[in-house]
Design a protein around this motif. Structure first.
Motif, PDB file in Angstrom:
ATOM      1  N   THR A  57      -3.550   7.065  -0.048  1.00 22.10           N
ATOM      2  CA  THR A  57      -2.788   7.937  -0.937  1.00 22.10           C
ATOM      3  C   THR A  57      -2.571   9.315  -0.334  1.00 22.10           C
ATOM      4  N   TRP A  58      -2.898   9.456   0.937  1.00 19.54           N
ATOM      5  CA  TRP A  58      -2.663  10.726   1.620  1.00 19.54           C
ATOM      6  C   TRP A  58      -1.414  10.568   2.478  1.00 19.54           C
ATOM      7  N   VAL A  59      -1.209  11.480   3.395  1.00 20.01           N
ATOM      8  CA  VAL A  59      -0.069  11.384   4.295  1.00 20.01           C
ATOM      9  C   VAL A  59      -0.443  10.415   5.415  1.00 20.01           C
ATOM     10  N   PRO A  60       0.328   9.358   5.615  1.00 17.80           N
ATOM     11  CA  PRO A  60      -0.086   8.296   6.547  1.00 17.80           C
ATOM     12  C   PRO A  60      -0.469   8.794   7.932  1.00 17.80           C
ATOM     13  N   TYR A  61       0.322   9.696   8.501  1.00 14.03           N
ATOM     14  CA  TYR A  61      -0.032  10.071   9.870  1.00 14.03           C
ATOM     15  C   TYR A  61      -1.250  10.976   9.915  1.00 14.03           C
ATOM     16  N   TYR A  62      -1.538  11.679   8.825  1.00 14.63           N
ATOM     17  CA  TYR A  62      -2.788  12.441   8.767  1.00 14.63           C
ATOM     18  C   TYR A  62      -3.978  11.506   8.641  1.00 14.63           C
ATOM     19  N   SER A  63      -3.825  10.504   7.759  1.00 13.92           N
ATOM     20  CA  SER A  63      -4.925   9.552   7.588  1.00 13.92           C
ATOM     21  C   SER A  63      -5.215   8.827   8.887  1.00 13.92           C
ATOM     22  N   ALA A  64      -4.140   8.448   9.588  1.00 12.16           N
ATOM     23  CA  ALA A  64      -4.351   7.787  10.881  1.00 12.16           C
ATOM     24  C   ALA A  64      -5.144   8.706  11.792  1.00 12.16           C
ATOM     25  N   GLY A  65      -4.789   9.992  11.755  1.00 16.31           N
ATOM     26  CA  GLY A  65      -5.520  10.956  12.562  1.00 16.31           C
ATOM     27  C   GLY A  65      -6.982  11.063  12.154  1.00 16.31           C
ATOM     28  N   THR A 107       1.223   4.057  -3.787  1.00 13.81           N
ATOM     29  CA  THR A 107      -0.139   3.583  -3.523  1.00 13.81           C
ATOM     30  C   THR A 107      -1.075   4.028  -4.643  1.00 13.81           C
ATOM     31  N   MET A 108      -0.784   5.184  -5.219  1.00 12.70           N
ATOM     32  CA  MET A 108      -1.621   5.653  -6.323  1.00 12.70           C
ATOM     33  C   MET A 108      -1.558   4.684  -7.486  1.00 12.70           C
ATOM     34  N   ASP A 109      -0.337   4.265  -7.785  1.00  7.79           N
ATOM     35  CA  ASP A 109      -0.188   3.323  -8.890  1.00  7.79           C
ATOM     36  C   ASP A 109      -0.868   2.002  -8.572  1.00  7.79           C
ATOM     37  N   LEU A 110      -0.778   1.589  -7.305  1.00  8.07           N
ATOM     38  CA  LEU A 110      -1.405   0.325  -6.930  1.00  8.07           C
ATOM     39  C   LEU A 110      -2.897   0.360  -7.242  1.00  8.07           C
ATOM     40  N   PHE A 111      -3.554   1.464  -6.844  1.00  7.30           N
ATOM     41  CA  PHE A 111      -4.989   1.533  -7.109  1.00  7.30           C
ATOM     42  C   PHE A 111      -5.255   1.717  -8.595  1.00  7.30           C
ATOM     43  N   ALA A 114      -8.932   2.881  -2.040  1.00  7.02           N
ATOM     44  CA  ALA A 114      -7.857   3.853  -1.852  1.00  7.02           C
ATOM     45  C   ALA A 114      -8.433   5.065  -1.152  1.00  7.02           C
ATOM     46  N   MET A 115      -7.739   5.479  -0.093  1.00  3.80           N
ATOM     47  CA  MET A 115      -8.201   6.667   0.623  1.00  3.80           C
ATOM     48  C   MET A 115      -7.516   7.882   0.020  1.00  3.80           C
ATOM     49  N   GLY A 116      -8.290   8.893  -0.248  1.00  2.00           N
ATOM     50  CA  GLY A 116      -7.692  10.084  -0.821  1.00  2.00           C
ATOM     51  C   GLY A 116      -8.743  11.141  -1.014  1.00  2.00           C
ATOM     52  N   GLY A 117      -8.300  12.265  -1.551  1.00  2.00           N
ATOM     53  CA  GLY A 117      -9.239  13.348  -1.803  1.00  2.00           C
ATOM     54  C   GLY A 117      -9.417  13.548  -3.287  1.00  2.00           C
TER      55      GLY A 117
END
Lengths: 452, 282, 282
Positions: free
Chosen positions: A221-229, A284-288, A296-299
C-alpha cells in the motif's frame, strides 16, 4: 417620413428583425450582478487571520487529525486554525503555493522532500527559537528519538520537528493466518527471511476454479518503487552513503538490486502479489481491508482505514530480511511540522508546532491513535497501548522508530524520484531485470546529485 | 411499377438505413462515455461493473454524497462568479476595442492590430510562467482577483472577433448616426451595439465555457477550497477518493450539467463560435 | 479611449509575459533565490543533457500525429454524413457536437472510469466479443493509445463543425453536374468535396496540431502529473509543468516553452506553404 424618429431606426427595423434590445442587455447584466453580489458577500471572509496548516491525509486519517487540532484550539482559544488539504502531489503543491507568495504558515513536510524546501529558503530554521527556550529544548532533546530528530537537520539548521514515525511494516490478516496455521514474527529482533516470507505468501495465495486469484498473499500500500527499495535496504544496502546530502546513491549495489528483484518477482514470478493492472479497480488498501489479501505492507497512516474496515481482524509484523541483510529494519519514515520562513504569524505557528510535536500534543496523538508518536514518552505511554489494543505485536510499533534506517535527504529528491519511477517501472512490471540499474539509473541519478 | 423503379426504391431505402445506422453508431460513440458515467453515478459501488445502462435501483444518494464530500455549492458559485465577471468584461471591452479597430481611424491602428494578431499565435505555455510571477508580484495568488483580472479587460482574440464582425455591419448605420450628430461613444452604444448580438453571443458563450473549464490556471493559483472553482474541486475529489467511482461520476455529471444546458440553449451561438474561433486571418 | 483598457490588458498579460519569458530562458532561477544569467546553458542542456527532452519530443510527436490524423479522417466522414437534408439530421448534429461543451478535466475523470481495467466499459465490451481485458492506463504503450483515443474523441466535434461549414459552402450545381455525368457518391466526395474544402481541412490540421502540442489538462488528469506509467505519456505540456512548478526550474522551463513555440511556428509555416502550393497547382 416620421419627424421625431431618426432615419436610422426605421432603416434598422427593416434590416434586422430582432435587434439586441437594451432591455435584454440590462437584464443579463442584472442577473450577473446579482450572482456577483451574492458570491462576494458569501466570500467576504477571505482574508481572515487564521493560522494556515497544510497537510495530507486519507479521509479517515483526516478525521483523527481534526480531533487533535480541535484539542489544540481548545487549549489555545485565541488561535484559529484553517486547514489546507493536499491533493496528490504535496511537494509540488507546496512549492507552487510558496513560489506564488502565499505559503501556508505551518507545513507538514516529509523526510524525503523537505530538503528541497529548506534549500530554497522556504522553511524557518527552528534552532534560534529553541535557543530562546532552553528548558523546552532540553526536554525535547531527551525525549526525542535521534533517528527521527536528525532527519530534519540540514546544513546545520533544524527545519522541522518530527511529529510521527511513519516507517513501513507489515499488516497481516489474523483470521487468514490462523486458518492456515501460520504465525509471523512478533518483534523486530525475531526477523524472518525473504525465503520464509515468500513461503508464507505462497501458502496464503488462493485461486478459484478458473485460476483467478481470490486471495493474495501480499499487497503493497506504499509507493511500489519505494517499497522495492526497502526490500533492497533490508538486504543490507542503504539507499545512499552518507544519508544526508549524498553525492551518489547505491542503486547499482548488488545487494540492493537483489532486494528489488525479489520484490518484483513477488508479482511477476511467484504471483503472490497483484500486478499493477490487477490493482487498478480495487486499490491494494481495499484488497486488504476486504480480507482479500493476507498481508499488506504499509505504515501507520493506513491504521485508521484498516481499523474502521468492518470485519477485518488484523495485527502487525516486521519486514523480512534478505540473505545479505543484518536484521530487520524499517525506513525512518517521518513527517514533521515546519514553519514558513516568511510567515506573518510565526509566534502562533510556533505554539501550534510546539503543541503537536511536544510532549503535550504527542500524548494526545498517542491517545487518539492518529500516529506512532515521535517522542519516547508518548510511544511508551499507556494511552498509545490502549489506542492500539487490537494489536498484539505492539513491539512492532513501539520498537519501530528505534529500528529505522535513514532514507536519503537531498534537495534534488524530486528529480531522483522521477528517475526512480521511470527506471523501476519496467523492472516492477517484469519486462526488465533489476541489473539494468547498473547501467541506466545509477549514472543518471549520480549526475543529478552532482549537478545541484 | 417497373422493376427499375422497384430497384431504385429498394436502393434508396437501403441507403437510408445505412445512413441512419451510421449516424446512430456515431452518436453512440459521441455519447457513450457520458451515458456510462451517468449510469455509473447511479450504481452502488460494488455493482459498478454491471453492464447495464440503467441500474434497477438508481442510487440518487450518490449525488447527495457529492455535496457532503466537497463544498459543491460554494465552488459552483465561485465558478459562476468568475465566469460571469470575465464574460461581462470580455464582451464589453472587446466590443469597444473591436469597434475602435474597425471604424475609428487613428494613427498606428493597423500596426497595433497586427501586433494583436501576433499574440494569437503564441502558445499558452510561453505566457503561463510570467503570468504566475505577475500574480505573485501583485499579491493576487490564492485570491479571486487572479481568476478575474487577467481576462477582465478583454483579450486579443475577443477583440479580433468583434472587429471582424463590426466590419460586416453596413456603413450606412454609422453614416446616418454621424450625420445626426452622434459622438463615437453614442454611435457605439446606441447604434451598433444592439446589432452585434450574434457576435456578442458567440464571444460570451466561448468565454464562459473557457473560464468554466479552465484547469491549469486554478491549479497554480488557488489554495483555499472556498474560492476554488469546480474543475479544481473535482480533481481534488478524485485524488482523495480514487476508486469511488459512483461519487466521482456523480460529481462529474453535476459539473457537466450547466454546460450542457448552455449548449442546449445557445447551440447556434456555440457552433458559430467554434467555427469562427478557427478562421483566423481570413 | 475605447481601446485603452483592452490594450492595457493585452500588453500586461500577453506582451509583457512574452518578453519576460524570453528573458527568463537565459537565466537560472528557482523563484526563491535570485536569478543568475547563464546564457545559452538552458538550451544547451535541453538538447544535449536531458534524456527527458527526447522522450517528451517523441511522445508529443506520437500524440500529435496519433490525434490529428485520425481526427481529420473521422471528421471528414462524420461531416460528410451530416451534410444532408434528411429527417432528423438536426438531432444527430446536436448530439454529435455535444462533446464540445465538456471540459477536458471532466472527460478525463469519466474516461478513467471507462478505461478501468476491471470495471471499465471498454473492457466489458471487449469481453463480449471475447477479447481479454486491456490494461489501458497501466501499460505504457496502451496509456498513449488511451490518451490518443480521448483526445480524438474530444477533437472530432470541433473539426466536424468546421468541415461541415465548409462542405455546406460547396455549390450544389457541381454535384448535380457530376451526378449527370454518372459519378457515384464516393467519387463525388473525393473529386468535388475534398478539394474544395482544402483550406478548411488544412486549417483544422494546423489548429489541431497546435492544441495537441500543448496538451496538459487532459494528460494531467488522465495519467497523472509525472507523465503516466514510466513516462509513456510524458508530453511537452507535462514536462513544462513539472520543470516550472515541481522542480521550480523556471529558466529551464521557459527555454523549453520557447523551443516549443519555435517548433510550432516552423510547422505552421510549412503547413501554410504546403497548402498554398497545392492551391496554386489547382
Amino acid at each position: 417620413m416620421a419627424d421625431n424618429q431618426s432615419p436610422i431606426f426605421t432603416r434598422l427595423e427593416r434590416h434586422h428583425s430582432r435587434p439586441f434590445g437594451r432591455r435584454t442587455l440590462l437584464r443579463g447584466a442584472g442577473v450577473l450582478g446579482a450572482s456577483l453580489v451574492a458570491s462576494t458577500l458569501a466570500g467576504c471572509d477571505d482574508h481572515d487571520d487564521a493560522l494556515t496548516f497544510f497537510f495530507q491525509a486519507d479521509p479517515e486519517e483526516a478525521d483523527a487529525r481534526m480531533r487533535v487540532i480541535d484539542e489544540f484550539q481548545r487549549r489555545h482559544p485565541g488561535i484559529k486554525v484553517r486547514t489546507v488539504r493536499s491533493g496528490g502531489d504535496p511537494m509540488q503543491q507546496l512549492l507552487t503555493f510558496c513560489a506564488g507568495g502565499k505559503c501556508p504558515d505551518v507545513l507538514m513536510v516529509w523526510e524525503l522532500t523537505y530538503a528541497g524546501l529548506a534549500d530554497r529558503g522556504v522553511l524557518l530554521d527552528l534552532n534560534p527559537i529553541l535557543a530562546g527556550d532552553p528548558t523546552y529544548a532540553s526536554e525535547l532533546k531527551s525525549d526525542s528519538v535521534p533517528a527521527l530528530y536528525d532527519t530534519f537537520e540540514y546544513k546545520g539548521g533544524q527545519y522541522a520537528f518530527p511529529e510521527q514515525w511513519s516507517g513501513n511494516y507489515l499488516y497481516f490478516n489474523k483470521k487468514l493466518f490462523d486458518d492456515a496455521n501460520l504465525r509471523p514474527p512478533g518483534r523486530w529482533e525475531d526477523a524472518w527471511s525473504f525465503a520464509e516470507f515468500l513461503d508464507f505468501a505462497k501458502r496464503l495465495t488462493k485461486r478459484d476454479a478458473s485460476d483467478k486469484v481470490t486471495q493474495w498473499g501480499f499487497v503493497d500500500t506504499w509507493v511500489p518503487y519505494y517499497s522495492a527499495g526497502l526490500f533492497g535496504m533490508n538486504n543490507g544496502a542503504n539507499w545512499s552513503s552518507p544519508w544526508n546530502n549524498p553525492r551518489r546513491m547505491n542503486f547499482d549495489d548488488d545487494a540492493f538490486i537483489e532486494g528489488v528483484q525479489f520484490y518484483a518477482d513477488l508479482a511477476n514470478k511467484y504471483q503472490v502479489a497483484p500486478k499493477a493492472a490487477d490493482q487498478q479497480s480495487m486499490s491494494t488498501m481495499d484488497l486488504f481491508a476486504r480480507g482479500q489479501s493476507a498481508m499488506a505492507m504499509g505504515g501507520h497512516w493506513r491504521y485508521s482505514t484498516f481499523s474502521e474496515a468492518g470485519g477485518l481482524d488484523f495485527d502487525v509484523t516486521v519486514l523480512p530480511v534478505g540473505p545479505k541483510g543484518h536484521g530487520s529494519w524499517s525506513d525512518v519514515g517521518t513527517t514533521g511540522l515546519a514553519i514558513a520562513a516568511d510567515s506573518p504569524r510565526k509566534q502562533q505557528a510556533w505554539e501550534f508546532v510546539k503543541f503537536l510535536t511536544g510532549p503535550v500534543g504527542q500524548a494526545v496523538i498517542a491517545e487518539t491513535g492518529l500516529f506512532v508518536p515521535a517522542l519516547k514518552s508518548a510511544i511508551n505511554s499507556a494511552g498509545f497501548a490502549k489506542a492500539h489494543s487490537r494489536v498484539h505485536n505492539l513491539n512492532v510499533l513501539t520498537g519501530g522508530p528505534a529500528r529505522s534506517r535513514h532514507l536519503p535527504v537531498t534537495p534534488a529528491w524530486e528529480r531522483v524520484d522521477a528517475l526512480m519511477d521511470r527506471n523501476f517501472g519496467p523492472v516492477l512490471r517484469g519486462v526488465q531485470s533489476a541489473t539494468s540499474f547498473k547501467t541506466d539509473l545509477a549514472a543518471d541519478v549520480d549526475k543529478v546529485l552532482r549537478n545541484q | 411499377m417497373s422493376s427499375l423503379t422497384e430497384r431504385v426504391i429498394k436502393f434508396n431505402v437501403l441507403r437510408a438505413i445505412a445512413l441512419y445506422t451510421a449516424l446512430t453508431v456515431m452518436a453512440w460513440c459521441a455519447l457513450f462515455p457520458i451515458l456510462w458515467a451517468v449510469s455509473g453515478s447511479l450504481k452502488k459501488e460494488r455493482d459498478v461493473t454491471a453492464p447495464v445502462l440503467l441500474p434497477p435501483h438508481p442510487q440518487w444518494s450518490n449525488y447527495g454524497e457529492v455535496f457532503a464530500l466537497m463544498p459543491f455549492w460554494r465552488m459552483f458559485l465561485n465558478t459562476v462568479f468568475y465566469a460571469g465577471c470575465v464574460t461581462t468584461g470580455q464582451v464589453f471591452f472587446c466590443s469597444l476595442a473591436g469597434y475602435a479597430f474597425a471604424r475609428l481611424p487613428f494613427k498606428g491602428r493597423d500596426v497595433l492590430f497586427l501586433a494583436y494578431l501576433g499574440t494569437l499565435m503564441v502558445p499558452l505555455t510561453v505566457t503561463v510562467i510570467p503570468q504566475f510571477i505577475l500574480m505573485r508580484t501583485f499579491g493576487w495568488t490564492d485570491t479571486p482577483w487572479s481568476m478575474i483580472v487577467p481576462g477582465l479587460f478583454g483579450s486579443a482574440f475577443g477583440t479580433y472577433l468583434m472587429r471582424q464582425f463590426f466590419r460586416t455591419l453596413p456603413n450606412e448605420l454609422e453614416e446616418a448616426a454621424i450625420l445626426d450628430g452622434c459622438s463615437p461613444w453614442q454611435v457605439y452604444w446606441r447604434v451598433l451595439l444592439p446589432h452585434t448580438k450574434p457576435a456578442v453571443m458567440v464571444l460570451a458563450v466561448l468565454t464562459w465555457v473557457n473560464v468554466w473549464n479552465d484547469f491549469l490556471w486554478p491549479l497554480l493559483m488557488i489554495q483555499r477550497d472556498n474560492i476554488s472553482p469546480l474543475t479544481l474541486g473535482l480533481v481534488h475529489l478524485q485524488g482523495q477518493y480514487v476508486s469511488r467511482w459512483p461519487v466521482l461520476m456523480a460529481a462529474s455529471m453535476l459539473i457537466l450539467l450547466p454546460l450542457v444546458i448552455i449548449y442546449a440553449v445557445a447551440q447556434r451561438a456555440f457552433i458559430r463560435g467554434i467555427a469562427l474561433s478557427g478562421f483566423g486571418g481570413r | 479611449m475605447f481601446i485603452a483598457p483592452n490594450l492595457l490588458a493585452v500588453a500586461v498579460f500577453m506582451l509583457f509575459p512574452l518578453g519576460f519569458s524570453l528573458y527568463m530562458a537565459f537565466q537560472k532561477w528557482n523563484l526563491f533565490n535570485p536569478a543568475t544569467f547563464v546564457g545559452w546553458a538552458n538550451f544547451h542542456r535541453l538538447f544535449t543533457g536531458d534524456p527527458l527532452f527526447a522522450i517528451a519530443l517523441r511522445n508529443t510527436a506520437v500524440f500529435t500525429v496519433g490525434t490529428v490524423v485520425p481526427t481529420l479522417a473521422i471528421s471528414l466522414i462524420v461531416a460528410a454524413t451530416l451534410n444532408r437534408k434528411i429527417k432528423g439530421i438536426g438531432i444527430f448534429r446536436t448530439v454529435l457536437f455535444l462533446p464540445l461543451a465538456v471540459s477536458a478535466v471532466v472527460m478525463a475523470v469519466v474516461w478513467r472510469f471507462v478505461f478501468d481495467t476491471n470495471n471499465g466499459l471498454l473492457n466489458i465490451m471487449l469481453g463480449w466479443i471475447g477479447i481479454g481485458p486491456v490494461p489501458w492506463l497501466v501499460d505504457p504503450t496502451w496509456a498513449m493509445v488511451s490518451l490518443c483515443l480521448v483526445s480524438i474523441w474530444q477533437s472530432v466535434p470541433f473539426a466536424t463543425v468546421i468541415l461541415l461549414a465548409a462542405m455546406q459552402g460547396v455549390p450544389e450545381d457541381l454535384y448535380e453536374a457530376a451526378k449527370i455525368d454518372g459519378a457515384g457518391e464516393i467519387r463525388r466526395f473525393f473529386a468535388i468535396t475534398l478539394p474544395l474544402i482544402r483550406s478548411a481541412s488544412s486549417f483544422v490540421v494546423v489548429v489541431s496540431i497546435i492544441k495537441s502540442f500543448q496538451a496538459f489538462d487532459l494528460v494531467y488528469v488522465l495519467t497523472g502529473g509525472h507523465g503516466g506509467p514510466e513516462s509513456a505519456t510524458y508530453v511537452f505540456g507535462i514536462m513544462l509543468f513539472q520543470n516550472a512548478f515541481a522542480f521550480t526550474d523556471v529558466g529551464y522551463a521557459s527555454a523549453l516553452a520557447w523551443v516549443m513555440f519555435a517548433i510550432l511556428l516552423v510547422i505552421t509555416i510549412l503547413q501554410l506553404r504546403f497548402s498554398r502550393r497545392n492551391s496554386l497547382e489547382q
